[in-house]
Design a protein around this motif. Structure first.
Motif, PDB file in Angstrom:
ATOM      1  N   ASP A  83      49.656  47.973  72.372  1.00 30.86           N
ATOM      2  CA  ASP A  83      50.118  47.120  71.281  1.00 30.86           C
ATOM      3  C   ASP A  83      49.834  45.643  71.492  1.00 30.86           C
ATOM      4  OD1 ASP A  83      51.968  46.457  73.223  1.00 30.86           O
ATOM      5  OD2 ASP A  83      53.637  47.513  72.284  1.00 30.86           O
ATOM      6  N   ARG A  84      48.847  45.333  72.361  1.00 32.85           N
ATOM      7  CA  ARG A  84      48.457  43.947  72.573  1.00 32.85           C
ATOM      8  C   ARG A  84      46.944  43.822  72.626  1.00 32.85           C
ATOM      9  NH1 ARG A  84      53.531  44.153  73.914  1.00 32.85           N
ATOM     10  NH2 ARG A  84      54.790  42.279  74.208  1.00 32.85           N
ATOM     11  N   LEU A  85      46.462  42.670  72.176  1.00 34.69           N
ATOM     12  CA  LEU A  85      45.044  42.367  72.203  1.00 34.69           C
ATOM     13  C   LEU A  85      44.796  41.200  73.146  1.00 34.69           C
ATOM     14  CD1 LEU A  85      44.406  42.520  68.362  1.00 34.69           C
ATOM     15  CD2 LEU A  85      43.467  44.139  70.036  1.00 34.69           C
ATOM     16  N   GLY A  86      43.628  41.193  73.768  1.00 36.71           N
ATOM     17  CA  GLY A  86      43.187  40.051  74.558  1.00 36.71           C
ATOM     18  C   GLY A  86      41.964  39.446  73.891  1.00 36.71           C
ATOM     19  N   LEU A  87      41.929  38.131  73.813  1.00 35.63           N
ATOM     20  CA  LEU A  87      40.843  37.435  73.127  1.00 35.63           C
ATOM     21  C   LEU A  87      40.364  36.281  73.993  1.00 35.63           C
ATOM     22  CD1 LEU A  87      39.482  37.258  70.143  1.00 35.63           C
ATOM     23  CD2 LEU A  87      40.962  35.275  69.913  1.00 35.63           C
ATOM     24  N   LEU A  88      39.064  36.146  74.128  1.00 34.99           N
ATOM     25  CA  LEU A  88      38.469  34.993  74.807  1.00 34.99           C
ATOM     26  C   LEU A  88      37.893  34.077  73.744  1.00 34.99           C
ATOM     27  CD1 LEU A  88      37.746  33.650  77.518  1.00 34.99           C
ATOM     28  CD2 LEU A  88      35.588  34.935  77.471  1.00 34.99           C
ATOM     29  N   THR A  89      38.448  32.860  73.644  1.00 34.22           N
ATOM     30  CA  THR A  89      38.033  31.938  72.582  1.00 34.22           C
ATOM     31  C   THR A  89      36.777  31.182  72.971  1.00 34.22           C
ATOM     32  OG1 THR A  89      39.398  30.107  73.383  1.00 34.22           O
ATOM     33  CG2 THR A  89      40.435  31.676  71.874  1.00 34.22           C
ATOM     34  N   ASP A  90      36.140  30.568  71.967  1.00 38.94           N
ATOM     35  CA  ASP A  90      34.826  29.973  72.137  1.00 38.94           C
ATOM     36  C   ASP A  90      34.788  28.454  72.313  1.00 38.94           C
ATOM     37  OD1 ASP A  90      32.129  30.105  72.429  1.00 38.94           O
ATOM     38  OD2 ASP A  90      31.662  30.192  70.313  1.00 38.94           O
ATOM     39  N   PRO A  91      35.870  27.693  72.005  1.00 33.72           N
ATOM     40  CA  PRO A  91      35.783  26.248  72.158  1.00 33.72           C
ATOM     41  C   PRO A  91      35.509  25.831  73.595  1.00 33.72           C
ATOM     42  CG  PRO A  91      37.716  26.853  70.879  1.00 33.72           C
ATOM     43  CD  PRO A  91      37.171  28.098  71.479  1.00 33.72           C
ATOM     44  N   ALA A  92      35.264  24.525  73.804  1.00 37.89           N
ATOM     45  CA  ALA A  92      34.954  24.021  75.140  1.00 37.89           C
ATOM     46  C   ALA A  92      36.096  24.314  76.117  1.00 37.89           C
ATOM     47  CB  ALA A  92      34.683  22.521  75.071  1.00 37.89           C
ATOM     48  N   ASP A  93      37.352  24.183  75.653  1.00 37.98           N
ATOM     49  CA  ASP A  93      38.499  24.520  76.501  1.00 37.98           C
ATOM     50  C   ASP A  93      38.841  25.990  76.300  1.00 37.98           C
ATOM     51  OD1 ASP A  93      39.212  24.039  73.885  1.00 37.98           O
ATOM     52  OD2 ASP A  93      41.230  23.335  74.370  1.00 37.98           O
ATOM     53  N   ARG A  94      38.035  26.851  76.875  1.00 40.87           N
ATOM     54  CA  ARG A  94      38.174  28.283  76.623  1.00 40.87           C
ATOM     55  C   ARG A  94      39.530  28.803  77.063  1.00 40.87           C
ATOM     56  NH1 ARG A  94      32.038  30.623  77.536  1.00 40.87           N
ATOM     57  NH2 ARG A  94      31.259  29.659  75.627  1.00 40.87           N
ATOM     58  N   MET A  95      40.096  29.640  76.192  1.00 42.22           N
ATOM     59  CA  MET A  95      41.430  30.169  76.397  1.00 42.22           C
ATOM     60  C   MET A  95      41.398  31.694  76.357  1.00 42.22           C
ATOM     61  SD  MET A  95      43.028  27.258  76.501  1.00 42.22           S
ATOM     62  CE  MET A  95      44.724  27.832  76.517  1.00 42.22           C
ATOM     63  N   VAL A  96      42.337  32.304  77.060  1.00 44.72           N
ATOM     64  CA  VAL A  96      42.602  33.727  76.926  1.00 44.72           C
ATOM     65  C   VAL A  96      43.859  33.866  76.073  1.00 44.72           C
ATOM     66  CG1 VAL A  96      43.254  35.855  78.088  1.00 44.72           C
ATOM     67  CG2 VAL A  96      41.508  34.380  79.087  1.00 44.72           C
TER      68      VAL A  96
END
Length: 572
Positions: free
Chosen positions: A496-509
Motif C-alpha cells: 500500500d505504498r509507492l516509492g518515487l525518485l524525483t527528477d529535479p536537481a535536488d533529487r528526492m525519494v
C-alpha cells in the motif's frame, strides 16, 4: 516545488520514521495461528496520543471554539473532551466521525467573533464565531483520504448558559493540523479479494488510534464497500445482508476476536464463510491488532469457518543487478544468474537500460538503449514493443508486460509471452503524457505518473481483467499527490505504498501512501534509478557512479559498486 511538498519537507525526519515503522506486514494464508508481532506498533499499544484540555472557566466565545477545535486531537471516549465545550443538547447529537478536515497548522487558524471574549454578557446571550483555515487534505466518513487544497471556514453559534459560554451549533466532523494528524489517526488497510478470489488487495482507510479500532475495522469491512476507484477490481466475501449483530468486537485472553453476526450468516456455504474469516482476520492482523484468529458467532453460537489460501508476495532475497558482464540476484556479495534469462540479456546486442523480472523469474521485460522493449526467457529474446518514446516496462503477476509511449498515455498495452498486444481501454483519458507506470504485486492496481491539465500527478487505477487474467481496462483515475518536476523511477514498497525518485536537481525519494499522505527524503547523490521491495526498508537506489544504496536506519549506505543496471521485480 509545490506547497504540499514544501510542507512535507519541514517534517521530513519525523514523518519518514513513522512511515518506515508502519510499513506493510504479511497476510495469513493457511491455518489459525499467526504468531509474532507484525512490523509496526499495535494500535492498542499507543501511549503517546496528544491530550487536549477541557474548557477554561470564564473563557469567551472565540476561546471556547478554539479549545473545541483543539480537542479534536483527543478522540478518547468518543471525543468526550471536545463534547465538554458543547451545550448538553449539541453534545448528544454532534457527530465527529463524519469526516476530518486537515489544515496547515492550528497556529494559522483565524477566529472572528461577534462578541469579544472580554465583553460583558448576560444569560442567554449568543455569539457567532467564524473560523478560517487553510485546508490541505480531508478524510471522509468511510476513512478515505484525499488531498484538498484551499481556504475553508466553519461557523459556530455560542451561547451563554449558567454563566459559561458553550457551543450550541457546530458542524459535524473535526479539524486537525497536518503535523498532528498522523499522531491521532493511523492508516489501516482493509483487505478485499481480487476478481479471482486468490489474492487480497489493500484499501487504506484512516481511523482514530484507540483501543476500539478492531470494532471500527470490522464495521467498515462488513458494513462498508471498497473505495469507488478500487471497486471494479475487487470483491468482498461478506454478502450484503450479513451485518454485525453488536457494535463491539471483543478480544479474549486467547487472542480470539469474537465477531457476532446477524441471522443472515446462518446457512452460508463453507467457502463463503472461509473467505469471510480470511478477509477479516487478514485485515485485523495487517492493522496490527493483536489476535491469532477471528471467530464468528450468531446468537452466541459459533459458526464453523475455515480459512482459504491466498497468494502472497514472495520474500525479498536481495538486489537484481547487471554488473561486470553478468546479471542476476545479488546475495552476500555474489551474483547468482537467473536460468533462461541472464544469457538472453547478456546477448541482447545493445546496452540495457531497464530490466523487470517476473514473479517466478522465468521471464524478464528488458528495455534496450534504443527504447524498444523485449521479453527474455527460455523461449528466446523476443521483441514486444518497438514504438518510440516508451517508458520503462512493468510486468504483472500474470506475466503480462505493460508498455506505453510517454506522449500517448491512451496507447497503453499489455503484452503476453505470445507477443500479442492488448490495448487497455480507459488508460488515463485526461492525461497528456505519462513518465512512469508500475503494476502492483496483486495485479489489481496500476500506479502512474501523468500530466493532467499541465500538472504532474501520482495516480492510481484499478485493473480490470477477463477470466483468463488478461487486463482489458482501467478503472477511474484516482489522484494521489501532485508533483513539481519529473519522475525517473516508480516502484511499490509493500502492498500500500509507492516509492518515487524525483527528477529535479535536488533529487528526492518520495514514499507515498496509496490513500494517504507522502513523505520525502533526500536521495543519495547522483541517484539515477530506484528498486522497490516488500517493505519501505528494502528500497534500493542506484547512483550515477554505479553504487547501489540501501537504507540503514535513517541513512543511506552503499551495498555494492560497479552496477550498470539496478533491476526490479514484478510488483515491486
Amino acid at each position: 516545488m509545490t506547497g504540499r511538498i514544501r510542507r512535507a519537507l519541514r517534517g521530513l525526519a519525523i514523518a519518514t520514521a513513522a512511515l518506515v515503522l508502519s510499513a506493510c506486514t504479511g497476510l495469513p494464508t493457511t491455518g489459525d495461528v499467526q504468531p509474532g508481532i507484525p512490523l509496526g506498533a499495535s494500535p492498542e499499544g499507543q501511549d503517546f496520543l496528544p491530550l487536549a484540555s477541557g474548557p477554561v472557566d470564564g473563557a469567551g466565545p472565540a476561546a471556547i471554539v478554539e479549545g473545541f477545535m483543539e480537542a479534536a486531537i483527543t478522540p478518547a471516549d468518543n471525543w468526550n473532551t471536545a463534547r465538554s465545550f458543547l451545550t448538553p443538547e449539541l453534545a448528544s447529537t454532534w457527530r465527529p466521525n463524519t469526516g476530518v478536515s486537515i489544515d496547515v497548522s492550528s497556529a494559522t487558524r483565524s477566529f472572528t467573533s461577534s462578541v469579544e471574549d472580554d465583553d460583558a454578557a448576560e444569560e442567554g446571550d449568543t455569539a457567532d464565531v467564524r473560523v478560517a483555515f487553510d485546508q490541505v487534505a480531508s478524510v471522509d466518513a468511510t476513512g478515505a483520504y484525499s488531498e484538498a487544497f484551499g481556504a475553508s471556514n466553519s461557523a459556530f453559534v455560542v451561547e451563554l448558559t449558567d454563566g459559561q459560554w458553550r457551543i450550541a451549533e457546530a458542524p459535524d466532523g473535526v479539524v486537525i493540523d497536518e503535523a498532528r494528524f498522523s499522531r491521532v489517526y493511523d492508516d489501516y488497510a482493509l483487505q478485499y479479494f481480487d476478481q479471482t478470489w486468490e489474492r487480497l488487495v489493500p484499501d487504506v482507510r484512516w481511523f482514530p488510534r484507540r483501543a476500539t479500532v478492531a470494532t471500527t475495522i470490522a464495521q467498515s469491512l462488513i458494513g462498508g464497500a471498497p473505495s469507488p476507484w478500487l471497486d471494479p477490481a475487487v470483491q468482498s466475501a461478506f454478502p450484503q445482508e450479513v451485518q454485525l449483530a453488536r457494535d463491539s468486537v471483543p478480544i479474549n485472553q486467547d487472542r480470539i476476536a469474537d465477531v457476532a453476526l446477524n441471522e443472515a450468516a446462518v446457512g452460508l456455504d463453507p467457502t463463503t464463510l472461509a473467505r469471510m474469516r480470511t478477509q477479516l482476520q487478514s485485515t485485523l492482523i495487517a492493522a496490527g491488532v493483536q489476535i491469532d484468529q477471528v471467530r464468528f458467532t450468531v446468537d452466541g453460537r459459533p459458526l464453523e469457518a475455515g480459512v482459504v489460501e491466498v497468494v502472497t508476495d514472495k520474500a525479498d532475497p536481495g538486489s537484481l543487478v547487471l554488473k561486470d558482464g553478468t546479471f542476476g540476484m545479488l546475495v552476500g556479495g555474489e551474483i547468482t544468474p537467473i536460468p533462461g534469462v541472464t544469457d538472453q540479456i547478456l546477448n541482447a546486442g545493445q546496452p540495457v537500460t531497464a530490466i523487470d523480472v517476473s514473479v517466478d523469474s522465468s521471464h524478464a521485460a528488458v528495455q534496450l538503449i534504443d527504447g524498444h522493449v523485449w521479453l527474455a526467457g527460455e523461449d528466446g529474446f523476443n521483441e514486444l514493443d518497438d514504438r518510440s518514446s516508451l517508458v520503462r516496462p512493468s510486468m504483472d503477476p500474470y506475466e503480462y508486460t505493460w508498455s506505453v509511449p510517454s506522449n500517448a498515455p491512451a496507447a497503453l498495452q499489455a503484452i503476453g509471452s505470445d507477443v500479442a498486444p492488448q490495448t487497455i481501454a480507459g488508460a488515463w483519458p485526461d492525461a497528456s503524457s505519462v513518465s512512469a507506470i508500475r503494476v502492483s504485486a496483486d495485479g489489481a492496481r496500476v500506479a502512474a505518473v501523468v500530466v493532467i491539465g499541465g500538472e504532474r500527478w501520482i495516480v492510481i487505477s484499478a485493473v480490470i481483467r477477463d477470466e483468463s487474467g488478461l487486463p482489458t481496462e482501467l478503472g477511474p483515475t484516482e489522484p494521489l499527490a501532485q508533483l513539481d518536476g519529473g519522475a525517473i523511477g516508480l516502484v511499490w514498497l509493500g502492498a500500500d505504498r509507492l516509492g518515487l525518485l524525483t527528477d529535479p536537481a535536488d533529487r528526492m525519494v518520495v514514499t507515498q501512501v496509496v490513500g494517504g499522505p507522502g513523505t520525502f527524503e533526500v536521495a543519495p547523490t547522483g541517484a539515477v534509478s530506484i528498486a522497490g521491495a516488500r517493505a519501505a526498508t528494502g528500497l534500493r537506489v542506484l547512483g550515477a557512479e554505479g553504487a547501489v544504496f540501501a537504507r540503514t536506519g535513517s541513512a543511506w549506505s552503499e551495498s555494492i559498486s560497479g552496477v550498470s543496471v539496478l533491476a526490479t521485480r514484478a510488483g515491486h
